[in-house]
Design a protein around this motif. Sequence first.
Motif, PDB file in Angstrom:
ATOM      1  N   ALA A   1     -78.176 -78.436 -39.778  1.00 44.62           N
ATOM      2  CA  ALA A   1     -79.227 -77.733 -39.531  1.00 44.62           C
ATOM      3  C   ALA A   1     -79.896 -77.408 -40.846  1.00 44.62           C
ATOM      4  N   GLU A   2     -81.236 -77.460 -40.982  1.00 42.72           N
ATOM      5  CA  GLU A   2     -81.813 -77.356 -41.952  1.00 42.72           C
ATOM      6  C   GLU A   2     -83.120 -76.358 -41.764  1.00 42.72           C
TER       7      GLU A   2
ATOM      8  N   VAL B   1     -73.732 -77.382 -42.415  1.00 44.68           N
ATOM      9  CA  VAL B   1     -72.787 -78.426 -42.028  1.00 44.68           C
ATOM     10  C   VAL B   1     -71.760 -77.808 -41.228  1.00 44.68           C
ATOM     11  N   ILE B   2     -71.531 -77.804 -40.032  1.00 44.32           N
ATOM     12  CA  ILE B   2     -70.296 -77.108 -39.445  1.00 44.32           C
ATOM     13  C   ILE B   2     -69.643 -78.208 -38.625  1.00 44.32           C
ATOM     14  N   GLU B   3     -68.258 -78.475 -39.352  1.00 41.19           N
ATOM     15  CA  GLU B   3     -67.559 -79.581 -39.086  1.00 41.19           C
ATOM     16  C   GLU B   3     -66.722 -79.137 -37.674  1.00 41.19           C
TER      17      GLU B   3
ATOM     18  N   ASP C   1     -77.564 -87.945 -48.589  1.00 41.47           N
ATOM     19  CA  ASP C   1     -78.781 -87.542 -48.902  1.00 41.47           C
ATOM     20  C   ASP C   1     -79.353 -86.297 -48.104  1.00 41.47           C
ATOM     21  N   ARG C   2     -78.885 -86.130 -46.866  1.00 41.45           N
ATOM     22  CA  ARG C   2     -79.431 -85.116 -46.180  1.00 41.45           C
ATOM     23  C   ARG C   2     -78.704 -83.751 -46.540  1.00 41.45           C
ATOM     24  N   LEU C   3     -77.532 -83.997 -47.013  1.00 41.90           N
ATOM     25  CA  LEU C   3     -76.476 -82.577 -47.242  1.00 41.90           C
ATOM     26  C   LEU C   3     -76.861 -82.314 -48.830  1.00 41.90           C
ATOM     27  N   ALA C   4     -77.737 -82.898 -49.504  1.00 41.01           N
ATOM     28  CA  ALA C   4     -77.618 -82.781 -51.038  1.00 41.01           C
ATOM     29  C   ALA C   4     -78.055 -81.364 -51.177  1.00 41.01           C
ATOM     30  N   ALA C   5     -77.351 -80.611 -52.199  1.00 41.02           N
ATOM     31  CA  ALA C   5     -77.586 -79.327 -52.484  1.00 41.02           C
ATOM     32  C   ALA C   5     -77.331 -78.952 -54.059  1.00 41.02           C
TER      33      ALA C   5
END
Length: 467
Positions: A75-76, A156-158, A177-181
């Motif tokens: 989610a974002e 991100v929920i595994e 790229d989507r998870l970059a933080a």
Amino acid sequence: MSDTPDSAVQPYIEQHRESFLEDLAAWLRIPSVSAQPEHAGDVRRSAAWLSDKLRDTGFPVAEVWETPGAPAVFAEWPSDDPGAPVVLVYGHHDVQPATREDGWHTDPFEPVVTDGRMYGRGAADDKGQVFFHTLGVRAHLAATGRTTPAVHLKLVIEGEEESGSPHFRALVEERADRLAADVVIVSDTGMWDEDTPTVCTGMRGLAECEIELYGPEQDIHSGSFGGAVPNPATEVARLVAGLHDERGRVAVPGFYDGVAELTDTERALFAELPFDEATWLRTARSTAASGEAGYSTLERVWARPTAEVNGIGGGYQGAGSKTIIPSSALVKISFRLVDGQEPDRVEKLVRDWAGSRVPAGIRHRITFMPATRPCLTPLDHPALQALARAMGRAFGQKILFTREGGSGPAADLRDVLGAPVLFLGISVPSDGWHAPDEKVELGLLFKGVETTAHLWGELATALRRNN
């Protein structure tokens, strides 16, 4: 300072308390047991439920990400502040197996609230600690009047953490790229106890191996050949005996290279915790503490590397005697690693050490399992200090610092994304993770909600980008 007024947060949380608990109970009713194939559909249903709920919360992006195993949820919610830091929250929606016959007093997948606690599988590990972020971000928005969070928020929920996260690192690499933080928040941890709110600053890594020794091509008579040919069981015993020196240090040459000594500040912070060794020993079902000389018990289990023999096998194991020299023997060893140790290097050191100790006439094979790297965030990191401030505002008292001796996927997130990892958890030892009657203390659960309501403003101030 955070932009979230303290006085505005609690009324909003109280107003939505009952609906929050009803939603959490609905999620807990889904038996998302990733380790059991018959529950694969339930794990998938859990991911879909969470994705829908995050969208209802306000996240404009909420997706189910497929893996070769169980699905994860992403989610974002971007911030309208161009200088906002990017924060990624990690948790997991799968749970441990549970049946009434395991010793539960109630149905593990029919949540029960009593005496200020919610009982149910996943209440603490980890659905409860994931779910408090949903009410927390809404309280943050309501208290500040914002329409978007003060940070660019991602989750991100595994779906496979309880099965060893076999596909998680590959997922993080594929979706980097989507998870970059700028910082990662792991909400799959706990506090010292009900009265001592704490922030975990790191976890040890893990390397595991099996060393197999082979001598005669079959078991042979100890009267005819004993004392004249090498015995694999004896050589395994010698390996084990040589694993530590007389001070309890791991005797593998080079094992401690790169390991940083605890600072005086770190040791003092550990000493502030209300640790009672007698109570700890009762929990450990042991009568004495042991380990590397010169360190306290907490220092040994949190900040020092270790080698533990997990099992030894070889030769005759049945009733009575069988006078043989066995053809093979083995030992299973696990190494807990700390910051500064690389699993690949430790593997090479162990291979060299074991190979050098195997005598002529003995063949050996060493098998290493996939390793987990250690993860540590410095005490002076501004993101860690922001988390401690947010938690201190929620709990109204000083926040102490801990580490954890176990391992998890936090290092994968740090390594792949290049971001520091923080640990935010409100679970306590009595919650019974993986055990019958798992529960979460509702008072602490809502302190977690309150912490996250303050956290996004604190992190925005501490990590604001200069755009």
